[in-house]
Write an enzyme that holds these catalytic residues in place. Sequence first.
Site, PDB file in Angstrom:
ATOM      1  N   GLY A 218       0.822  -1.204   0.000  1.00 33.85           N
ATOM      2  CA  GLY A 218       0.000   0.000   0.000  1.00 33.85           C
ATOM      3  C   GLY A 218       0.859   1.258   0.000  1.00 33.85           C
ATOM      4  N   SER A 219       0.377   2.284   0.668  1.00 34.07           N
ATOM      5  CA  SER A 219       1.028   3.596   0.589  1.00 34.07           C
ATOM      6  C   SER A 219       2.351   3.694   1.335  1.00 34.07           C
ATOM      7  CB  SER A 219       0.072   4.677   1.089  1.00 34.07           C
ATOM      8  OG  SER A 219      -0.982   4.874   0.163  1.00 34.07           O
ATOM      9  N   THR A 220       2.755   2.669   2.075  1.00 36.73           N
ATOM     10  CA  THR A 220       4.112   2.722   2.619  1.00 36.73           C
ATOM     11  C   THR A 220       5.133   2.724   1.478  1.00 36.73           C
ATOM     12  OG1 THR A 220       4.144   0.308   2.902  1.00 36.73           O
ATOM     13  CG2 THR A 220       3.556   1.635   4.833  1.00 36.73           C
ATOM     14  N   LYS A 222       5.051   4.624  -0.916  1.00 37.72           N
ATOM     15  CA  LYS A 222       5.272   6.019  -1.301  1.00 37.72           C
ATOM     16  C   LYS A 222       6.574   6.572  -0.733  1.00 37.72           C
ATOM     17  CE  LYS A 222       0.352   7.027  -1.936  1.00 37.72           C
ATOM     18  NZ  LYS A 222      -0.877   7.522  -1.314  1.00 37.72           N
TER      19      LYS A 222
END
Length: 482
Positions: A218-220, A222
């Site tokens: 997921g957004s980790t 990013k």
Amino acid sequence: MNESVRYAWFGIVAIFLVLIGAASYIQVIGAEDLRTHEANTRELYKQFGGPRGPILVAGEPIAESVPSDSTSFNYQRVYNQPELYSGLTGFYSLNYGQTGLEQRLNEWLSGTSDDLFVERLRQNLTGEENPGASVELTLDPAAQEAAYDLIPEGVQGSVVVTEIDTGRVLAMTSRPSYDTNQLAVHSTTEASENMDALVESGVSPYMNQPTADTAQPGSTFKLIDAIAMLESGEYDTDTVMDVPNSLDLPQADVPITNFGGGACAQRNSAEFTWVFAQSCNTPFSQAAMDMGQEPILDVAERFGFNDDSITIPLSVEASYFPDEELHDATLAQSVLGQVDVQASALQMNMIAAGIANDGTVMNPQLVDSVRGPDMNLLEEPQPEVYSEAISEETASQMTQMMTQTVEAGTAAAAQSSVPIAAKTGTAEIGTEDKVNSWITGFAPIDDPQVAVTLVYRNVDYSVGHRLTVDNIGTIVEAVVEQ
């Protein structure tokens, strides 16, 4: 000499030389191979019932061999607090062999390492048993217990805590767990029944989840995107970016959207730091399509993605970011930690630790020392650099943005008495209302000591978000020296 007699003499000499050579090979050159061959059941039974060396945490055995009342074996392998450590120790079973550290450290524990040759020779002369070497792990028992308690019963999750400047693993645990003693029993029938029950319950006794279980981060992910953006020279922490609520993709029917009802819907544009802290999807996807795949892949691999050679000494399943060319639509989703992107808890911990360590990623390390039966030091692994992943300047910029994530972003509930820098992540997994919830970060911000990563698999969004942001503060406060 009669020619026939001469040929017969030559034949006898040749046979004699072959027999001498074979005996020499068996007794000298091939002895070790024959002794350790998997078909040598005599050696298997001898080792299984022998005084195998202990695995220690803070000087106390979490795996040890104790005298047995059995008529078949002199010793029984015993695991203490097995639920806390099962993924790491693995088990030593007559039915199923060795797994985990029992397998990876077998030469030390069984006493068959070349470094223990003199000890084996002495034991052969005196008739004493070979107790093997003892292996001390880097784990902090209080941190390990605190980490395990952060995973509720019935939830699949992993927690990793490492020392930033050395890579030493202070805690590494997961659920569901199991009792390794059930597979170390002397009865092969009982061991088989216990294994069947474990498998039926959904437990995988062959896998250490924090290193072997990969999932969409997921957004980790990013963190990787943001580094690539900063390194491109097109962005800094104050760069103003468009924040559309929806981003159409080329050759795709479904657009990229921001989290419904989140802060990203409140602005049409914002500074990069705010976009990162609120984890807005559309700006990251647009930036990825503008930059292309190569710089993102480069950053990911500097931190360990696509590397199947990492060991701690447990083998580590390679985290994955595609190295084959991606279409823009797929790239725009991949940089959000979705599609085929996969990461282990250890991998995401290495990213946070590397940022905290001014851009230097250390090799994770689980073994503190190895000592012989007389307590002489045989091995003491030293910290090793995995890579100089990013510059100190980029690491400082990332720290600034991760700090803002906790102070006023998606991880605001993670604020604690110890200042934390972090990044949250929620990965959709294709199951209605279920997600993988992540958080990875480090603390204290001004003097980083530990990197912490938590992941909860297949949970409701609200449950997963609460578990991650609430629990990172709990574990930080438990392990950081204040």
